[in-house]
Design a protein around this motif. Sequence first.
Motif, PDB file in Angstrom:
ATOM      1  N   VAL A 164       0.842  -1.204   0.000  1.00  0.00           N
ATOM      2  CA  VAL A 164       0.000   0.000   0.000  1.00  0.00           C
ATOM      3  C   VAL A 164       0.875   1.250   0.000  1.00  0.00           C
ATOM      4  O   VAL A 164       0.616   2.215  -0.729  1.00  0.00           O
ATOM      5  CB  VAL A 164      -0.946   0.002   1.223  1.00  0.00           C
ATOM      6  N   ALA A 165       1.929   1.232   0.819  1.00  0.00           N
ATOM      7  CA  ALA A 165       2.831   2.386   0.901  1.00  0.00           C
ATOM      8  C   ALA A 165       3.486   2.649  -0.449  1.00  0.00           C
ATOM      9  O   ALA A 165       3.614   3.800  -0.885  1.00  0.00           O
ATOM     10  CB  ALA A 165       3.890   2.145   1.970  1.00  0.00           C
TER      11      ALA A 165
ATOM     12  N   LEU B 222       0.967   4.240  -2.748  1.00  0.00           N
ATOM     13  CA  LEU B 222       0.748   5.641  -2.384  1.00  0.00           C
ATOM     14  C   LEU B 222       1.898   6.516  -2.867  1.00  0.00           C
ATOM     15  O   LEU B 222       1.691   7.628  -3.366  1.00  0.00           O
ATOM     16  CB  LEU B 222       0.585   5.767  -0.867  1.00  0.00           C
TER      17      LEU B 222
ATOM     18  N   ILE C   9       1.613   6.965  -6.608  1.00  0.00           N
ATOM     19  CA  ILE C   9       0.574   7.947  -6.941  1.00  0.00           C
ATOM     20  C   ILE C   9       1.085   9.355  -6.672  1.00  0.00           C
ATOM     21  O   ILE C   9       0.887  10.275  -7.472  1.00  0.00           O
ATOM     22  CB  ILE C   9      -0.710   7.667  -6.133  1.00  0.00           C
ATOM     23  N   ASP C  10       1.762   9.522  -5.526  1.00  0.00           N
ATOM     24  CA  ASP C  10       2.282  10.838  -5.151  1.00  0.00           C
ATOM     25  C   ASP C  10       3.310  11.330  -6.170  1.00  0.00           C
ATOM     26  O   ASP C  10       3.402  12.519  -6.454  1.00  0.00           O
ATOM     27  CB  ASP C  10       2.913  10.762  -3.760  1.00  0.00           C
TER      28      ASP C  10
ATOM     29  N   ILE D  89      -8.380   6.078  -5.141  1.00  0.00           N
ATOM     30  CA  ILE D  89      -7.775   6.811  -4.026  1.00  0.00           C
ATOM     31  C   ILE D  89      -8.588   6.603  -2.750  1.00  0.00           C
ATOM     32  O   ILE D  89      -8.035   6.453  -1.659  1.00  0.00           O
ATOM     33  CB  ILE D  89      -7.665   8.308  -4.370  1.00  0.00           C
TER      34      ILE D  89
ATOM     35  N   LEU E  39      -7.746   3.259  -1.422  1.00  0.00           N
ATOM     36  CA  LEU E  39      -6.404   3.288  -0.827  1.00  0.00           C
ATOM     37  C   LEU E  39      -6.411   4.004   0.518  1.00  0.00           C
ATOM     38  O   LEU E  39      -5.686   3.632   1.440  1.00  0.00           O
ATOM     39  CB  LEU E  39      -5.420   3.977  -1.782  1.00  0.00           C
ATOM     40  N   ARG E  40      -7.234   5.049   0.627  1.00  0.00           N
ATOM     41  CA  ARG E  40      -7.329   5.753   1.909  1.00  0.00           C
ATOM     42  C   ARG E  40      -7.884   4.831   2.990  1.00  0.00           C
ATOM     43  O   ARG E  40      -7.431   4.853   4.137  1.00  0.00           O
ATOM     44  CB  ARG E  40      -8.223   6.983   1.757  1.00  0.00           C
TER      45      ARG E  40
ATOM     46  N   SER F  15      -5.078   2.573   3.863  1.00  0.00           N
ATOM     47  CA  SER F  15      -4.043   3.255   4.641  1.00  0.00           C
ATOM     48  C   SER F  15      -4.516   3.503   6.064  1.00  0.00           C
ATOM     49  O   SER F  15      -3.729   3.466   7.009  1.00  0.00           O
ATOM     50  CB  SER F  15      -3.658   4.575   3.972  1.00  0.00           C
TER      51      SER F  15
ATOM     52  N   ARG G 154      -2.813   1.925   9.304  1.00  0.00           N
ATOM     53  CA  ARG G 154      -2.130   3.101   9.843  1.00  0.00           C
ATOM     54  C   ARG G 154      -0.969   2.704  10.761  1.00  0.00           C
ATOM     55  O   ARG G 154       0.151   3.197  10.628  1.00  0.00           O
ATOM     56  CB  ARG G 154      -3.119   3.979  10.612  1.00  0.00           C
TER      57      ARG G 154
END
Length: 219
Positions: free
Chosen positions: A72-73, A76, A79-80, A91, A94-95, A98, A102
């Motif tokens: 997942v990281a 992310l 994407i960033d 997104i 993915l949120r 995440s 967490r």
Amino acid sequence: MKRLISTLIVISMILTFTLPALAAEKIKDVPKSHWAYQDVKKLVDNGLMSLYEDNTFKGEKKVNRYQLAEVVAKILVAIDQEKVNASKSDIKTLRKLSTEFRTELVELNQQTDIFNKRIKKLEEKNKIIKEDLVSTKGELMEIRKEVNKIIEDIRVEIENNLNARLNRIERQNQNLSNRVTALEEKLADTKAENSGLQNKVKNWKFALIGVAALLISSQ
């Protein structure tokens, strides 16, 4: 856990990767006929998941939350960095992931920081080692110069000593040669004297014989 894995595979199907895919090595345990082959290949090609050393994916192996959090990281980050085109729904998904991961993501980030610090320390240590090697190399060169100078000094000293000894031997040989010559000359003189004495003895002998003959004849 199956739901999470399925979600990741769905994400890999939805996301459009803009980064150039690497030439993935053949995945030994996921044949092209496998239902998840393309998804696994996409994840591997784009560096989101990696194969084991023997080029196997081991899809049946249990996956822990840290491994999923790592994927997942990576997504992310991709994407960033705009390496992945993601829709709003992607997104949103993915949120959710995440948020669910967490704790793992925080710990993973901390581990990454620790790992980066260790790498930095190793790089600094490597730099120091290189500097030490350069310094050591310089010292070795100086030592080599000193050793070469000592060897040269010893060679010159030995050569000088040998020359001195050779000169002494030559002088001794010359003295011996002179003595031999003198002895030979003396021997020649002695032989000449002996020859003269022998002649005198012969003359005296003949004279005595003559005297004896005269004495006999006078009687």
